[in-house]
Scaffold this active site. Structure first.
Site, mmCIF file in Angstrom:
data_model
loop_
_atom_site.group_PDB
_atom_site.id
_atom_site.type_symbol
_atom_site.label_atom_id
_atom_site.label_comp_id
_atom_site.label_asym_id
_atom_site.label_seq_id
_atom_site.Cartn_x
_atom_site.Cartn_y
_atom_site.Cartn_z
ATOM 1 C CG HIS A 199 39.549 30.315 31.982
ATOM 2 N ND1 HIS A 199 40.491 30.862 32.821
ATOM 3 C CD2 HIS A 199 38.354 30.785 32.415
ATOM 4 C CE1 HIS A 199 39.883 31.638 33.714
ATOM 5 N NE2 HIS A 199 38.607 31.609 33.496
ATOM 6 C CG ASP A 247 38.421 35.182 35.230
ATOM 7 O OD1 ASP A 247 38.510 34.860 34.032
ATOM 8 O OD2 ASP A 247 37.904 34.431 36.080
ATOM 9 C CD GLN A 255 31.278 38.558 44.171
ATOM 10 O OE1 GLN A 255 31.014 37.395 44.360
ATOM 11 N NE2 GLN A 255 31.338 39.075 42.950
ATOM 12 C CD GLU A 308 31.129 39.208 36.882
ATOM 13 O OE1 GLU A 308 31.695 38.194 36.456
ATOM 14 O OE2 GLU A 308 30.610 39.287 38.014
ATOM 15 C CG ASP A 355 20.437 38.687 37.647
ATOM 16 O OD1 ASP A 355 20.831 37.597 37.178
ATOM 17 O OD2 ASP A 355 19.675 38.769 38.618
ATOM 18 N N GLY A 356 22.799 37.692 35.062
ATOM 19 C CA GLY A 356 22.765 36.689 33.998
ATOM 20 C C GLY A 356 21.392 36.033 33.852
ATOM 21 C CG ASP A 413 33.772 31.429 33.877
ATOM 22 O OD1 ASP A 413 34.012 30.722 34.866
ATOM 23 O OD2 ASP A 413 34.604 32.197 33.361
ATOM 24 C CB CYS A 414 28.464 31.132 37.754
ATOM 25 S SG CYS A 414 28.095 29.379 37.879
ATOM 26 C CB SER A 415 30.839 32.283 42.254
ATOM 27 O OG SER A 415 30.934 33.546 41.713
HETATM 28 N N1 SPD Z 1 35.267 27.050 43.053
HETATM 29 C C1 SPD Z 1 35.448 27.818 41.929
HETATM 30 C C2 SPD Z 1 34.383 27.801 40.928
HETATM 31 C C3 SPD Z 1 34.644 28.933 40.055
HETATM 32 C C4 SPD Z 1 34.216 28.804 38.704
HETATM 33 N N2 SPD Z 1 34.386 30.014 37.987
HETATM 34 C C5 SPD Z 1 35.676 30.567 38.087
HETATM 35 C C6 SPD Z 1 35.829 31.788 37.302
HETATM 36 C C7 SPD Z 1 36.970 31.667 36.384
HETATM 37 N N3 SPD Z 1 36.732 32.366 35.193
#
Ligand code: SPD
Length: 283
Positions: free
Chosen positions: A62, A86, A31, A106, A138-139, A157-159
């Site tokens: 968090h 992070d 990415q 991660e 890979d989770g 805690d993903c994107s």
């Molecule tokens: N739009 C943001 C969603 C992100 C969620 N995870 C953020 C990572 C922070 N540890």
């Protein structure tokens, strides 16, 4: 020379931007990674066009992901964090002395590297704590191959959903998570915005409701995320003391938090917008 730039996240014909000094722009094998320094929010991390966190607003996110689950459990030995590169989720978990092992899985090692270099204050001492083990993996595969009945809590805690993370929002994945959770275990996931990602948000809630005996969603703010309103959902097969606050722990943890406290949490669990509950109940 003025080196300030605007960096925007685009969602639904709107943009959510920060202005500041561009500290990093690179592409990992997974990415695009951007770090910007903004006067108000500090250093902020964007992955593939979406804001992930910032050093000055990350506690809104968090603390809400971690404390509702951990402050309610009597036994917390093993924790799994999926994503969380992070370090903020691990840092919050490590506030509980009884936690003996955290596996942080991660997928993108660059996210950890960039966070350690540019967002040091988020992970803080967590990176050096020997209760934390980091796996670049890979989770989804991790969960599929893990032995049953092992983790007391799983944090997702993903994107935001994308080709890279889509499976982390699927019912099949939640079923696998349930398999590797202990009997009283809790799954805690960021569940997107009921405003900017309404459809995805509803799908997450629906999938968790189909998988676990109980699930509950809290709503609060994360200032840099699109539309500001965000959500976290908790699910378990343990109906009897699900999310029941353990008072002794709460007093200790509240003192160490910038945002979270039990009243904040109570209010946040009552914030489901009508338009969301109407859709959930009609399913
Ligand atoms: N739009 C943001 C969603 C992100 C969620 N995870 C953020 C990572 C922070 N540890």
């Amino acid at each position: 020379m003025n080196t300030s730039v605007w960096i925007d996240e685009y969602q639904k014909n709107s943009r959510f931007g920060l202005k500041g000094k561009l500290l990093l722009k690179k592409t990992s094998i997974f990415q695009e990674i951007i770090v910007i320094e903004n006067e108000e929010y500090g250093k902020a991390l964007m992955l593939d066009g979406c804001w992930m966190t910032s050093s000055k607003d990350e506690k809104y996110y968090h603390e809400c992901l971690v404390h509702p689950a951990l402050s309610s459990l009597k036994k917390i030995s093993n924790i799994l964090i999926i994503g969380g590169g992070d370090g903020g989720t691990a840092r919050e978990c490590l506030k509980y002395p009884e936690v003996s092992n955290i596996d942080l899985v991660e997928i993108d090692k660059e996210v950890i590297k960039v966070s350690k270099e540019f967002l040091k204050e988020i992970g803080g001492n967590a990176w050096n704590d020997n209760r934390l083990s980091i796996y670049i993996n890979d989770g989804v595969k991790w969960v599929e191959t893990m032995k049953s009945n092992f983790y007391d809590v799983i944090f997702i805690d993903c994107s935001d959903p994308s080709e890279l993370s889509n499976l982390l929002f699927s019912e099949n994945f939640y079923k696998q998570c349930k398999r590797i959770l202990t009997k009283k275990g809790i799954l805690a996931t960021q569940s997107e915005s009921p405003e900017s990602f309404k459809k995805i948000h509803i799908n997450i809630l629906k999938a968790l409701k189909n998988t676990f005996k109980v699930s509950k969603t809290m709503y609060s703010f994360v200032p840099i995320y699109p539309s500001g309103i965000w959500s976290w959902t908790f699910a378990s097969d343990n109906e009897s003391d699900f999310l029941k606050p353990n008072c002794k722990k709460i007093l200790e943890i509240e003192k160490q938090c910038e945002i979270w406290n039990i009243n904040y949490q109570d209010g946040a669990f009552k914030m489901m917008p009508n338009k969301i509950s109407q859709e959930i109940n009609s399913l």
